[in-house]
Design an enzyme around this catalytic site. Structure first.
Site, PDB file in Angstrom:
ATOM      1  N   CYS A 144      32.313  35.611  26.299  1.00 53.76           N
ATOM      2  CA  CYS A 144      33.010  36.356  27.358  1.00 53.76           C
ATOM      3  C   CYS A 144      34.480  36.467  26.960  1.00 53.76           C
ATOM      4  O   CYS A 144      34.807  36.351  25.774  1.00 53.76           O
ATOM      5  CB  CYS A 144      32.812  35.700  28.720  1.00 53.76           C
ATOM      6  SG  CYS A 144      33.445  34.009  28.842  1.00 53.76           S
ATOM      7  N   ARG A 152      31.961  32.799  32.492  1.00 60.21           N
ATOM      8  CA  ARG A 152      30.627  33.362  32.270  1.00 60.21           C
ATOM      9  C   ARG A 152      29.898  32.775  31.067  1.00 60.21           C
ATOM     10  O   ARG A 152      28.732  32.385  31.185  1.00 60.21           O
ATOM     11  CB  ARG A 152      30.732  34.895  32.131  1.00 60.21           C
ATOM     12  CG  ARG A 152      31.174  35.570  33.413  1.00 60.21           C
ATOM     13  CD  ARG A 152      31.608  37.001  33.167  1.00 60.21           C
ATOM     14  NE  ARG A 152      32.845  37.048  32.385  1.00 60.21           N
ATOM     15  CZ  ARG A 152      33.400  38.148  31.924  1.00 60.21           C
ATOM     16  NH1 ARG A 152      32.819  39.315  32.145  1.00 60.21           N
ATOM     17  NH2 ARG A 152      34.534  38.097  31.241  1.00 60.21           N
ATOM     18  N   ASP A 189      33.251  39.963  35.732  1.00 58.84           N
ATOM     19  CA  ASP A 189      34.243  38.903  35.561  1.00 58.84           C
ATOM     20  C   ASP A 189      34.621  38.359  36.941  1.00 58.84           C
ATOM     21  O   ASP A 189      35.151  39.087  37.777  1.00 58.84           O
ATOM     22  CB  ASP A 189      35.466  39.531  34.867  1.00 58.84           C
ATOM     23  CG  ASP A 189      36.568  38.522  34.606  1.00 58.84           C
ATOM     24  OD1 ASP A 189      36.505  37.399  35.146  1.00 58.84           O
ATOM     25  OD2 ASP A 189      37.498  38.873  33.872  1.00 58.84           O
TER      26      ASP A 189
HETATM   27  P1  4NP Z   1      35.503  34.461  31.604  1.00 61.04           P
HETATM   28  O1  4NP Z   1      36.508  34.654  32.842  1.00 61.04           O
HETATM   29  O2  4NP Z   1      35.828  35.550  30.599  1.00 61.04           O
HETATM   30  O3  4NP Z   1      34.158  34.649  32.224  1.00 61.04           O
HETATM   31  O4  4NP Z   1      35.733  33.058  31.060  1.00 61.04           O
HETATM   32  C1  4NP Z   1      37.891  34.781  32.709  1.00 61.04           C
HETATM   33  C2  4NP Z   1      38.662  33.649  32.488  1.00 61.04           C
HETATM   34  C3  4NP Z   1      40.033  33.781  32.402  1.00 61.04           C
HETATM   35  C4  4NP Z   1      40.623  35.025  32.525  1.00 61.04           C
HETATM   36  C5  4NP Z   1      39.833  36.158  32.713  1.00 61.04           C
HETATM   37  C6  4NP Z   1      38.465  36.026  32.802  1.00 61.04           C
HETATM   38  N1  4NP Z   1      42.030  35.138  32.455  1.00 61.04           N
HETATM   39  O5  4NP Z   1      42.527  36.274  32.627  1.00 61.04           O
HETATM   40  O6  4NP Z   1      42.730  34.138  32.245  1.00 61.04           O
END
Ligand code: 4NP
Length: 166
Positions: A8, A14, A125
């Site tokens: 991800c 995710r 997300d």
């Molecule tokens: P992930 O979620 O891609 O599912 O781990 C996110 C975690 C952090 C951020 C965005 C999405 N961020 O912008 O810091």
């Protein structure tokens, strides 16, 4: 041995959920000696961090503990994994951007391609949303991981029977 990598953006919501849900299903089926899982993020913001607390709380409601710490996806992952599962289209494009000649394109798939109940194309997300978004990610990933497990079992038996023929 089939090696799966879930990817991800941050590797704190995710993809660690997908990795740990898949490990849960693999253990349930007694397939731990045949399938291994890891996860990574296309971005480096959260490298070394544990899974997001809100994501871990949603997983715990389904009796799944989120283990691991974030790392960034790297080109050598193409060599080290059989199948790379992108959570959304942006992740998919960012992964393939590291493969300019398309050598590994067939190894990279969207996670939702394996959904059996849901017809969403991407795992949304949840990071900037409310708690229901985290629950939705778990439900979607439980469905996609069940489909992925069936796919891997089928691929393994196909490759075993083609090896017997040759
Ligand atoms: P992930 O979620 O891609 O599912 O781990 C996110 C975690 C952090 C951020 C965005 C999405 N961020 O912008 O810091």
């Amino acid at each position: 041995m089939t090696k799966l990598l879930f990817v991800c953006l941050g590797n704190i919501c995710r993809s660690p959920s997908a990795e740990n849900i898949m490990n849960h299903l693999i253990a349930r089926e007694g397939l731990g000696d045949r399938i291994t899982c890891d996860s990574a993020g296309t971005a480096s913001y959260h490298v070394g961090n544990p899974p997001d607390r809100r994501m871990a709380a949603a997983a715990r409601k389904r009796n799944i503990e989120l283990l691991g710490s974030a790392r960034q996806f790297q080109s050598k992952d193409f060599e080290n994994f059989d199948l790379i599962l992108a959570m959304d289209r942006e992740n998919y494009q960012n992964i393939l951007a590291l493969d300019p000649v398309g050598k590994y394109k067939n190894q990279v798939r969207l996670m939702c391609d394996f959904c059996q109940k849901y017809d969403l194309k991407e795992v949304p997300d949840p990071y900037y949303g409310g708690p229901e978004g985290f629950d939705r990610v778990i439900d979607l990933l439980l469905d996609a991981c069940e489909g992925l497990l069936q796919y891997v079992i089928k691929q393994e038996s196909l490759s075993a029977s083609s090896q017997q023929e040759s």
